[in-house]
Design an enzyme around this catalytic site. Structure first.
Site, short mmCIF file in Angstrom:
data_model
loop_
_atom_site.label_atom_id
_atom_site.label_comp_id
_atom_site.label_asym_id
_atom_site.label_seq_id
_atom_site.Cartn_x
_atom_site.Cartn_y
_atom_site.Cartn_z
N ASP A 1 -4.00 2.75 -5.21
CA ASP A 1 -2.60 2.80 -4.80
C ASP A 1 -2.21 1.51 -4.07
O ASP A 1 -1.36 1.52 -3.18
CB ASP A 1 -2.34 4.01 -3.91
CG ASP A 1 -3.25 4.04 -2.69
OD1 ASP A 1 -4.14 3.15 -2.59
OD2 ASP A 1 -3.08 4.92 -1.83
N ASP B 1 0.86 -1.18 0.00
CA ASP B 1 0.00 0.00 0.00
C ASP B 1 0.90 1.24 0.00
O ASP B 1 1.80 1.36 0.85
CB ASP B 1 -0.91 0.00 1.23
CG ASP B 1 -1.96 1.08 1.15
OD1 ASP B 1 -2.72 1.08 0.17
OD2 ASP B 1 -2.01 1.92 2.06
N LEU B 2 0.68 2.12 -0.96
CA LEU B 2 1.52 3.32 -1.07
C LEU B 2 1.17 4.31 0.03
O LEU B 2 -0.01 4.52 0.33
CB LEU B 2 1.33 3.97 -2.44
CG LEU B 2 1.68 3.09 -3.67
CD1 LEU B 2 1.45 3.89 -4.95
CD2 LEU B 2 3.12 2.59 -3.58
#
Length: 591
Positions: A508, A465-466
């Site tokens: 993202d 997960d960004l």
């Protein structure tokens, strides 16, 4: 129109009846009676002609012709009834003929005409014999046979001409075709007919009628049906004229002992010769039509294949020899292709597709499939590969039911395969980054779990997960965010081992699936991923920083199903995010 047809019927009947009566010679009846055959054809060609007025015109003309030759009214009435009965019987037999069959282009139509000649002549003979019996002549069987033998020859010679005569007004196209094609074709048979007739006069005897078979057969084989019917009528006329004029000398002893038998035999031979010639012409016409349609079909097939990579193939199963005609061969109207061993063709198929194509063929040969259908890659002229779809089916079998011959086609399906591959790619890949999507991830995860259950092969699921990506979209816009996602996707692909698959599963969010690894190895890989993603990314005139939180789960160490693996990986991802958000406690050295 009605008056015109009545006048036409009366004139036609009178002229032909006068000509027939004029041929009286060796018999009480006419040697050649063309009226009835011509009238059957005349009535049959147009239904409006079968009106009572037309029949009345025919009756008046028959009686008038007899009276002109001095016959009494009773005799003329008997002949009239016999002629009308003959015409009516012929119309009844020929009524089922369709208009398109009345040109005798089909052999069955010729056979029906032969039946009509037999039945019509018999009907006329019976009526005439009964009429003569009423006038005092008791020889009913003799009179019936005499009429029947006389009329069957005349009908066989005249009726085919009346049926095949082109309708008026004759089109210019038909006339020009007759002049250009049929007249030259008839020149040889007509010259031979004259020669054979002269030979018959020179040799004499009843057998000389056989000389005329040769020009008739020649005409039937080369010329059209109408031309052959005219030739047959000319042959009949010549035979009767020769007999009437004494040009063909009949055996005197046989004629003296049994004149009726020799004369009736001659008439039967004329009838059979005429009908046989027309039948041969009809068979040849049917053959030419079939050949023309076959040629047209081949032309259409060649045009359909022209400009393609398609073609047809033919396999002889016992010898395993195969021939194939591609589009270029068909365009050149090539009818035969060289045979080559089947293995030569199979050897040119792409190695990855060859085993499957061979299996499909063997399944059909073994009788386990109704046909064989296979897709494979085939060498292209430019050195690449094209996709072909081959279809085939057994068309010949031996007594035991084993295939002897398989015929099929092949066609270029490269465009369809390219479209299918594009659709499959779009269904399994993310449009922005080109990475696998959630659908492909789920399928890969299911395959890993199935592989584990078959042979206990482990696997790992990583979720990424960004961190800080929302600020990129908010501060620089979505176009900049898309560019950042593509850059991060490339970094993920570069840092991951080749055996691992990376997928974008959300805005993202990413996921990675790989084979069995140790815990220390996955921690080291997570570190390399985090370091690669943390490198600043140019955006506009500046740069942005994006971090990543990573979680993972092991199969079977953490879970043995999709839901369990996802739960464990998400939990570790959440824990990583929590550590990122919680500030590190100060160390004692700095305190």
């Amino acid at each position: 129109m009605q008056i015109r047809e009545v006048v036409e019927a009366a004139v036609l009947t009178f002229v032909l009846a006068v000509l027939g009566i004029a041929t009286r010679g060796l018999e009480p009846l006419a040697l050649f009676w063309p009226a009835n055959g011509a009238l059957i054809g005349w009535f049959l060609r147009r239904s409006t002609r079968r009106s009572p007025l037309c029949w009345a015109g025919v009756a008046v003309a028959f009686v008038a012709a007899d009276l002109c030759y001095g016959r009494d009214l009773d005799f003329a009435a008997v002949l009239l009834l016999a002629n009308l009965a003959e015409i009516a019987a012929g119309l009844v037999v020929l009524a089922p003929l369709r208009p398109q069959d009345r040109d005798l282009a089909h052999p069955t139509a010729v056979l029906r005409v032969g039946v009509a000649c037999v039945v019509a002549a018999l009907a006329g003979g019976i009526v005439s014999a009964l009429g003569f019996a009423l006038r005092g002549d008791p020889a009913i069987l003799l009179n019936t046979g005499t009429w029947w033998m006389s009329e069957i020859a005349a009908l066989a010679a005249v009726l085919p001409v009346a049926l095949t005569l082109p309708s008026r007004p004759w089109p210019a196209r038909w006339l020009s075709r007759a002049i250009r094609l049929e007249l030259p074709e008839l020149a040889g048979p007509v010259a031979l007919l004259v020669l054979m007739a002269a030979l018959g006069v020179a040799t004499g005897g009843i057998g000389t009628t056989g000389y005329l078979l040769l020009p008739l057969i020649w005409s039937a084989m080369r010329a059209g049906i109408f031309a052959t019917t005219v030739m047959a009528a000319l042959v009949g006329l010549w035979i009767f004229a020769a007999l009437g004029l004494g040009l063909d000398r009949l055996p005197s002893q046989t004629l003296a002992e049994d004149p009726l038998r020799i004369l009736l035999s001659t008439r039967l031979s004329v009838a059979l010769i005429a009908l046989a010639a027309v039948l041969v012409a009809s068979i040849m016409s049917t053959r030419r039509r079939i050949e023309l349609r076959l040629a047209e079909s081949e032309n259409r097939l060649a045009l359909a294949f022209e400009g393609t990579n398609d073609g047809i193939w033919d396999l002889e199963v016992p010898s395993r020899l195969m021939s194939a005609l591609d589009s270029s061969s068909l365009a050149k109207r090539t009818t035969e292709a060289p045979q080559r061993p089947l293995d030569d063709y199979l050897g040119r198929i792409h190695p990855d597709d060859r085993e499957r194509a061979v299996a499909v063929l063997e399944e059909h040969l073994a009788g386990r499939s109704p046909d064989c259908v296979a897709e494979y890659r085939w060498p292209a002229p430019d050195g690449g590969w094209i996709w072909q779809l081959a279809r085939g089916r057994t068309v010949e079998r031996d007594e035991a039911g084993r295939p002897l011959r398989i015929v099929g086609s092949f066609m270029d399906v490269s465009a369809r395969k390219a479209l299918e591959q594009k659709i499959e790619y779009m269904a399994n890949h993310d449009a922005l980054t080109g990475l696998a999507n959630r659908h492909a991830l789920d399928a890969a995860l299911r395959d890993r779990i199935a592989d584990y259950r078959r042979r206990s092969a482990g696997a790992v699921l990583m979720v990424i997960d960004l961190d800080g990506f929302k600020a990129v979209n908010d501060g620089h816009g979505h176009l900049a965010g898309d560019a950042v996602l593509r850059a991060l996707s490339e970094r993920l692909t570069q840092v991951l081992p080749a055996h691992m698959m990376v997928a974008r599963v959300g805005g993202d969010e990413f996921a990675v699936i790989g084979g069995e690894v140790k815990a220390g190895e996955i921690e080291a890989l997570a570190g390399r991923i985090g370091a690669a993603l943390a490198v600043p990314i140019p955006v506009g005139t500046g740069t942005v920083l994006v971090g990543a939180s990573i979680g993972w789960a092991f199969l079977p160490g953490d879970a043995e199903d999709e839901q369990g693996l996802a739960t464990v990986a998400d939990a570790r991802l959440y824990a990583a995010k929590q550590r990122l958000r919680r500030p590190e406690p100060p160390s004692r050295a700095s305190a």
